[in-house]
Design a protein around this motif. Structure first.
Motif, mmCIF file in Angstrom:
data_model
loop_
_atom_site.group_PDB
_atom_site.id
_atom_site.type_symbol
_atom_site.label_atom_id
_atom_site.label_comp_id
_atom_site.label_asym_id
_atom_site.label_seq_id
_atom_site.Cartn_x
_atom_site.Cartn_y
_atom_site.Cartn_z
ATOM 1 N N UNK A 119 -67.620 66.333 48.690
ATOM 2 C CA UNK A 119 -67.049 67.275 49.455
ATOM 3 C C UNK A 119 -66.034 67.895 49.074
ATOM 4 N N UNK A 120 -65.256 67.494 48.465
ATOM 5 C CA UNK A 120 -63.855 68.103 47.953
ATOM 6 C C UNK A 120 -64.225 69.026 46.828
ATOM 7 N N UNK A 121 -65.326 68.766 45.910
ATOM 8 C CA UNK A 121 -65.751 69.646 44.973
ATOM 9 C C UNK A 121 -66.266 70.772 45.601
ATOM 10 N N UNK A 122 -67.030 70.815 46.527
ATOM 11 C CA UNK A 122 -67.601 71.969 47.234
ATOM 12 C C UNK A 122 -66.656 72.959 47.888
ATOM 13 N N UNK A 123 -66.001 72.055 48.528
ATOM 14 C CA UNK A 123 -64.621 72.929 49.025
ATOM 15 C C UNK A 123 -63.963 73.824 48.336
ATOM 16 N N UNK A 124 -63.668 73.231 47.097
ATOM 17 C CA UNK A 124 -62.923 73.899 45.982
ATOM 18 C C UNK A 124 -63.697 75.057 45.581
ATOM 19 N N UNK A 125 -65.042 75.149 45.732
ATOM 20 C CA UNK A 125 -65.990 76.422 45.438
ATOM 21 C C UNK A 125 -66.104 77.087 46.440
ATOM 22 N N UNK A 126 -65.407 76.981 47.825
ATOM 23 C CA UNK A 126 -65.784 78.157 48.827
ATOM 24 C C UNK A 126 -66.807 77.558 49.748
ATOM 25 N N UNK A 127 -67.156 76.470 49.453
ATOM 26 C CA UNK A 127 -68.310 75.749 50.446
ATOM 27 C C UNK A 127 -67.545 75.379 51.698
ATOM 28 N N UNK A 128 -68.201 75.654 52.914
ATOM 29 C CA UNK A 128 -67.571 75.105 54.365
ATOM 30 C C UNK A 128 -68.874 74.546 55.015
ATOM 31 N N UNK A 129 -68.606 74.011 56.229
ATOM 32 C CA UNK A 129 -69.466 73.620 57.176
ATOM 33 C C UNK A 129 -70.327 72.517 56.551
ATOM 34 N N UNK A 130 -69.715 71.527 55.839
ATOM 35 C CA UNK A 130 -70.535 70.458 55.131
ATOM 36 C C UNK A 130 -71.026 69.421 56.020
ATOM 37 N N UNK A 131 -72.302 69.160 55.853
ATOM 38 C CA UNK A 131 -72.925 67.740 56.841
ATOM 39 C C UNK A 131 -73.709 67.107 55.533
ATOM 40 N N UNK A 132 -74.008 65.680 55.948
ATOM 41 C CA UNK A 132 -74.223 64.891 54.985
ATOM 42 C C UNK A 132 -75.548 64.069 55.636
ATOM 43 N N UNK A 133 -76.597 63.977 55.075
ATOM 44 C CA UNK A 133 -77.765 63.465 55.418
ATOM 45 C C UNK A 133 -78.396 62.497 54.232
ATOM 46 N N UNK A 134 -79.159 61.301 54.875
ATOM 47 C CA UNK A 134 -79.629 60.278 54.101
ATOM 48 C C UNK A 134 -81.152 60.148 53.741
ATOM 49 N N UNK A 135 -81.661 61.311 54.286
ATOM 50 C CA UNK A 135 -83.162 61.462 54.011
ATOM 51 C C UNK A 135 -83.629 63.001 54.658
ATOM 52 N N UNK A 136 -84.757 63.451 53.921
ATOM 53 C CA UNK A 136 -85.048 64.842 54.356
ATOM 54 C C UNK A 136 -85.589 64.843 55.845
ATOM 55 N N UNK A 137 -85.676 63.825 56.650
ATOM 56 C CA UNK A 137 -85.817 63.813 57.999
ATOM 57 C C UNK A 137 -84.467 63.972 58.696
ATOM 58 N N UNK A 138 -83.367 64.305 58.080
ATOM 59 C CA UNK A 138 -82.085 64.354 58.655
ATOM 60 C C UNK A 138 -81.185 63.213 58.998
ATOM 61 N N UNK A 139 -81.924 62.081 58.885
ATOM 62 C CA UNK A 139 -81.053 60.904 58.903
ATOM 63 C C UNK A 139 -79.595 60.760 58.467
ATOM 64 N N UNK A 140 -78.455 60.546 59.466
ATOM 65 C CA UNK A 140 -77.232 60.545 58.925
ATOM 66 C C UNK A 140 -76.977 59.786 57.530
#
Length: 252
Positions: free
Chosen positions: A216-237
């Motif tokens: 998440x920190x790497x993505x933030x450094x590159x200018x990405x925001x609104x990060x969400x994390x999922x454990x499966x393509x069905x959207x499971x957290x």
């Protein structure tokens, strides 16, 4: 513990036999689920320009193109890119496939979205990974979307880690593998023997292990925001023990 593996191991690993094994192993159902996840989470407009990097043999690129998107696929494996181009030609699919390093994206222009699917994000060493994420930040337009599929997140691979041997089969290709975890460098070292008839190949793949927070920190450094994390393509957290980590973000 193996220590003499080249840092750029991926430059020579993805040749005919390993690539053909993974082409067979990755089912159409897997690809369809990944692409549906991308469409749902990014809310792509019709005709969006999408970067698929690295694209391997083009399965996600072709599936996205079939849904009407303008797709450019990038991969360092000449064998994979050749296969992808032949597949696109056979389907009359208008996909651009580029044989280049995944960090060398500037000549391709700017995209509405980028995807990094199929557990290839962690191939590069830490410096290379930062360079890749920075390149993604420059390649995605402000407001554009990003999806990254990580199979080697620490929360996925370390709980219950085992080095027990595995044997996998796809048709006449057999793969025997063992995996070790290098605690000094936080790397998964996967040792493979691919066999098909009289042909065989011994090769080692390396995945650098990052925590979810570090990614998440790497993505933030590159200018990405609104990060969400999922454990499966069905959207499971995403939770500790999830087999995969899907990171979804927007370019600020």
């Amino acid at each position: 513990m193996s220590t003499n593996i080249p840092s750029a191991w991926y430059a020579d690993f993805f040749t005919c036999l390993p690539n053909e094994f993974w082409r067979r192993a990755a089912t159409p159902e897997w690809t369809a689920a990944d692409v549906a996840f991308v469409e749902t989470r990014l809310g792509l407009a019709a005709g969006s320009r999408i970067l698929d990097v690295p694209c391997d043999s083009g399965r996600h690129s072709l599936a996205l193109a079939a849904r009407g998107y303008q797709v450019t696929g990038v991969d360092l494996s000449a064998e994979a890119i050749g296969n992808a181009r032949r597949a696109a030609a056979s389907r009359q699919a208008a996909v651009t496939f580029e044989h280049r390093d995944m960090r060398d994206l500037a000549p391709l222009g700017v995209f509405d979205a980028a995807v990094c699917l199929g557990n290839s994000f962690c191939y590069l060493d830490p410096a290379g990974t930062r360079a890749f994420v920075a390149a993604l930040g420059r390649a995605v337009r402000p407001g554009g979307g990003l999806v990254i599929d990580v199979g080697g997140a620490a929360e996925s691979v370390l709980p219950g880690f085992t080095s027990a041997p595995r044997t996998m089969h796809t048709g006449d290709i057999t793969v025997e593998s063992t995996t070790e975890y290098d605690v000094a460098t936080s790397r998964l070292l996967s040792h493979y023997r691919f066999a098909q008839g009289s042909r065989s190949l011994d090769a080692t793949a390396v995945h650098h292990v990052w925590t979810s927070g570090q990614l998440g920190a790497l993505l933030a450094e590159a200018g990405f925001v609104d990060l969400s994390r999922h454990g499966d393509p069905d959207g499971t957290p995403f939770v500790v023990g999830s087999g995969r980590l899907f990171l979804v973000a927007r370019r600020e």
